[in-house]
Design an enzyme around this catalytic site. Sequence first.
Site, short mmCIF file in Angstrom:
data_model
loop_
_atom_site.label_atom_id
_atom_site.label_comp_id
_atom_site.label_asym_id
_atom_site.label_seq_id
_atom_site.Cartn_x
_atom_site.Cartn_y
_atom_site.Cartn_z
N SER C 63 0.80 -1.24 0.00
CA SER C 63 0.00 0.00 0.00
C SER C 63 0.83 1.28 0.00
O SER C 63 0.27 2.36 -0.20
CB SER C 63 -0.93 0.03 1.21
OG SER C 63 -1.95 -0.92 1.08
N LYS C 66 0.35 3.45 -2.90
CA LYS C 66 -0.81 4.35 -3.01
C LYS C 66 -0.36 5.81 -2.92
O LYS C 66 -0.99 6.70 -3.49
CB LYS C 66 -1.82 4.04 -1.91
CG LYS C 66 -2.50 2.67 -2.03
CD LYS C 66 -3.40 2.40 -0.83
CE LYS C 66 -4.32 1.20 -1.00
NZ LYS C 66 -3.67 -0.10 -1.04
N TYR C 188 -3.60 -2.32 -10.45
CA TYR C 188 -3.56 -2.15 -9.00
C TYR C 188 -2.68 -3.23 -8.37
O TYR C 188 -1.82 -2.94 -7.52
CB TYR C 188 -4.98 -2.20 -8.44
CG TYR C 188 -5.05 -2.14 -6.94
CD1 TYR C 188 -4.90 -0.92 -6.27
CD2 TYR C 188 -5.25 -3.28 -6.19
CE1 TYR C 188 -4.96 -0.86 -4.89
CE2 TYR C 188 -5.32 -3.23 -4.80
CZ TYR C 188 -5.17 -2.02 -4.16
OH TYR C 188 -5.22 -1.97 -2.80
N TYR C 239 -4.26 3.00 7.87
CA TYR C 239 -5.48 2.22 8.06
C TYR C 239 -6.30 2.78 9.23
O TYR C 239 -6.47 3.98 9.36
CB TYR C 239 -5.14 0.73 8.26
CG TYR C 239 -4.22 0.19 7.20
CD1 TYR C 239 -4.54 0.34 5.84
CD2 TYR C 239 -3.04 -0.45 7.52
CE1 TYR C 239 -3.70 -0.15 4.86
CE2 TYR C 239 -2.20 -0.94 6.54
CZ TYR C 239 -2.54 -0.79 5.22
OH TYR C 239 -1.70 -1.26 4.25
N VAL C 257 1.24 -3.66 3.99
CA VAL C 257 1.25 -4.94 4.69
C VAL C 257 2.50 -5.78 4.38
O VAL C 257 2.67 -6.86 4.94
CB VAL C 257 -0.02 -5.78 4.41
CG1 VAL C 257 -1.25 -5.11 4.99
CG2 VAL C 257 -0.17 -6.08 2.94
#
Lengths: 303, 303, 303, 303
Positions: C63, C66, C188, C239, C257
């Site tokens: 992530s 992102k 993605y 998160y 993660v």
Amino acid sequence: MDYQAVLDEVAATVAPQVGRGQAAGYIPALAAVDLGGFGMAVADVDGSVTGVGDWEVPFSVQSISKTFSLALVLAQDGESLWRRVGREPSGTPFNSLVQLEYENGIPRNPFINAGALVVTDRLQSLTGDAGTAMLEFLRTQSDNTAVAFDPAVASSESEHGDRNAALAHFMASYGNLDNPVPTVLEHYFWQCSISMSCRDLALAGSFLARHGVGSDGSRLLPAREAKRINAVMLTCGTYDAAGDFAYRVGLPGKSGVGGGILAVVPGRCTLCVWSPGLDLRGNSVAGVAALDAFTSLTGWSVF
Amino acid sequence: MDYQAVLDEVAATVAPQVGRGQAAGYIPALAAVDLGGFGMAVADVDGSVTGVGDWEVPFSVQSISKTFSLALVLAQDGESLWRRVGREPSGTPFNSLVQLEYENGIPRNPFINAGALVVTDRLQSLTGDAGTAMLEFLRTQSDNTAVAFDPAVASSESEHGDRNAALAHFMASYGNLDNPVPTVLEHYFWQCSISMSCRDLALAGSFLARHGVGSDGSRLLPAREAKRINAVMLTCGTYDAAGDFAYRVGLPGKSGVGGGILAVVPGRCTLCVWSPGLDLRGNSVAGVAALDAFTSLTGWSVF
Amino acid sequence: MDYQAVLDEVAATVAPQVGRGQAAGYIPALAAVDLGGFGMAVADVDGSVTGVGDWEVPFSVQSISKTFSLALVLAQDGESLWRRVGREPSGTPFNSLVQLEYENGIPRNPFINAGALVVTDRLQSLTGDAGTAMLEFLRTQSDNTAVAFDPAVASSESEHGDRNAALAHFMASYGNLDNPVPTVLEHYFWQCSISMSCRDLALAGSFLARHGVGSDGSRLLPAREAKRINAVMLTCGTYDAAGDFAYRVGLPGKSGVGGGILAVVPGRCTLCVWSPGLDLRGNSVAGVAALDAFTSLTGWSVF
Amino acid sequence: MDYQAVLDEVAATVAPQVGRGQAAGYIPALAAVDLGGFGMAVADVDGSVTGVGDWEVPFSVQSISKTFSLALVLAQDGESLWRRVGREPSGTPFNSLVQLEYENGIPRNPFINAGALVVTDRLQSLTGDAGTAMLEFLRTQSDNTAVAFDPAVASSESEHGDRNAALAHFMASYGNLDNPVPTVLEHYFWQCSISMSCRDLALAGSFLARHGVGSDGSRLLPAREAKRINAVMLTCGTYDAAGDFAYRVGLPGKSGVGGGILAVVPGRCTLCVWSPGLDLRGNSVAGVAALDAFTSLTGWSVF
């Protein structure tokens, strides 16, 4: 139908389940109950009553009273109630505030606590004393002047009533209560704390099987309204287990955390069963099993 | 019962409501339908069929097919299905992902889309070809070999099927689908796209009124299972209006966004009504009114 | 600032925490990682890089990517992205579909999976090949042509990608994706599967500390936009632990993660720490502890 | 920094926005306010205060008081508060009961109403009189003995306080309040009804910019705790607009529906701005614009 034979067989069938489950833990006055009790009564539409076990022992009616407050309001006020409360299953546990918030203070149905608070509020406005109005109704219909509030239970409900107080204030914030919150709560707790036996409740609920005619022969409701209360009982009467109850038992029913369940075979009889051990969804373990056995033996599911 | 007279009176009563509401907008092949259609059929348990209006005109069965896929799985597989899908009302609109998330990929009941995808998945595992299995069942029970998929509707469903794809992938992420997502979706869309008339559907659903015996006289399901499907229809069959449908009509029913509703009077007859104008909750406006009129005229509510 | 001394002390402080937590279990290619790894790098705004431990060992960025896809879209497209994705903390676990449903397919922010899928969709529309665009950017900024996709991780993500597929189809049902769902998912998953070291990531994220100027001296974004990415990192980057991370660490940060965390001291330096053991909310146990130690030693919290 | 020049420019820039938005409608005593007011004050860490417009006009502090009750509890009680309240953004509107239910009566953070009720409950337990404790603190820190409760506002809050009563009873049902619900509500409403000017609030909040040292030179909190309050302000201080506020303004801030916003430039100054017209999320329209202009002019965003 030889009711006595059927009830005896039902009692024998469910005997191993009596004592299973747990008493309602959140109301101290109920938590102390002996789990070994079991009683069942049938009030035929002809007026006769038959029972087995502890069928004449009073217990705390709790949410079963919601059936009667709904009937009293519909009898006096007709369909206007439905502007303030829905009649759809709630799909979430019986105290949930979630749907109430998403639906702007309009409870899903009159049998979740929020909905019953609205019904009590309306009954209070209509009668000036909701608790007394219900008590008189139940005494007349059960032909038993000993039906009474249990002050220890009422006091216990009130002391542990923060969740219901939250529901009431929340609906008040949406303008969906006409009376002061403490008044509505007081009458709501009184109704829940009424003590009655299976015999009393089966008689008091006779109008549901007799299409609106009470056990004393007077018409309480139009036939159409009595049928509709049965419909709400079937879809919403047993907390988050209404689908499962319809699937297993197949009758309109309304349960209470005192361990009682009122059920209706339209046109034939009204049943009441009691045993205080509850399953995880708040319904009497032996009570559901007894109604399941009754419909299996008689074939009297509505389906 | 003079069904023809009753149906004629029902048709006259609801005529002003035909054309009201809107066609299902999200499936282009359905959005183009003429809103003026209305038909109704009754299949008595004696095997006779009576109809009024457009009762022999095929329409898209859509979610009514969920009743038949559930019956086929229960017939072959018994109660094990209930480990993968619940039987409680959903309490939220029919496509909702919310409860699915809170309940770890177990749909609330077999009549919301998520639940029907699980049923289709199971039927596919049991038969190797869920779509063909259902088609053969419906042709036999309706005694009509012309019952068929509508490829234009199936294609339209698939092209606009992102919400169902989301549901299927979401359940797959919880391990609640055994077959590949595209396979499950394909068979699901096929089932929804079957075209049948009121006559065909009333006959195909006869086993629900005949306690498990099909229109061809063969036993499809044990009586207990047939009753249970009726219970699920009553509590969950009309999207988020199940409580209201039980209140107004008082019969087990399953609706589809094609404008059809299948309803059951246990022990007496199976009904199917069709009119494509839908209310805000996805049920046929004239269809619900016709069933309401039917139970008022006959007194045949289960309550 | 003697970064080497600080990093050595940080590494010594957090040594007891290395190996705690669990590897990301839902992606098999990540679950097999050795939990004993730990590395940390600091890229000063002057262009120098300092590291400790496994700071040059590549790991799966997951992530953290992102952050870069958001920067690439804002660089090319400006503020129009915010019509399709919000910038508020999500308040629920990172994959939740609930808020997405209540907010009509508009993800809360670009750092939850749903939001990142929208950003990837936009990057794909802007570049025609989102995966390659990001790879080239990261190679340039980290001055390391060995930065690459890990095909085993990408394949593993895809095979276990039902939840992301559900999110993508769900947003597509609201019209919030322009490209086909499989294309968006492919790019993605590619982005998530890029392997980089702490050194590479600290350099690649230098523009966040340098007010929009990249490690190669070119201006990637206006200063205002770079500050705004930092703001989104601080409020939404870890998160459901963003509040706790701000409270303990006090820096903008984005975790993955794979066990990495990218953090920014605006005007001073960009940090990257890696250790694969995750806490219950998906953030590296030793990584959070290392950043906490770093800000305690330096006093460089933004607060 | 020439604060006067900056404030004058800010005031000129936002003048067109003064009067936009709406006054808080749900508290009658606030709904009557003139929307044309605007004031702003800066308290530098050196102790000087500069202002523009209505910077010495008292207004209702409302939720800004939550910052001070949090600081008072952390000062006396340290980190134990966090067992009873979280520090994550709420992700839903500020009065929501939904997350409170899903998280078993533990509010997400101390700046939503539920969380502030828990903080008030703790302050009451620690001091025996939460309202007076806060009033004395604010008078000392603002060096203004005229700071006082507005009894008309407190009474209005109480009369329209059903939602807060619902929150308090709901948490009490989870055992998360130590004092009686009416006591907690009374002190909570008092705190919200305090009247202060921008000057008073900027001084009272000086400890947030001075790393825990009050405007009177005494240490109120350890530096670490003061930084942490800033972190909670940034992630949770502006209702459901915290992400947007961080994005646009880039400073820790706490708003109130009286139209005030308290903001902090750590190490430099504390700001307070007031203008009563609110946006849809409950934050002052001109106030947010003024802080945005201030950070643009000074470059003093934390990012």
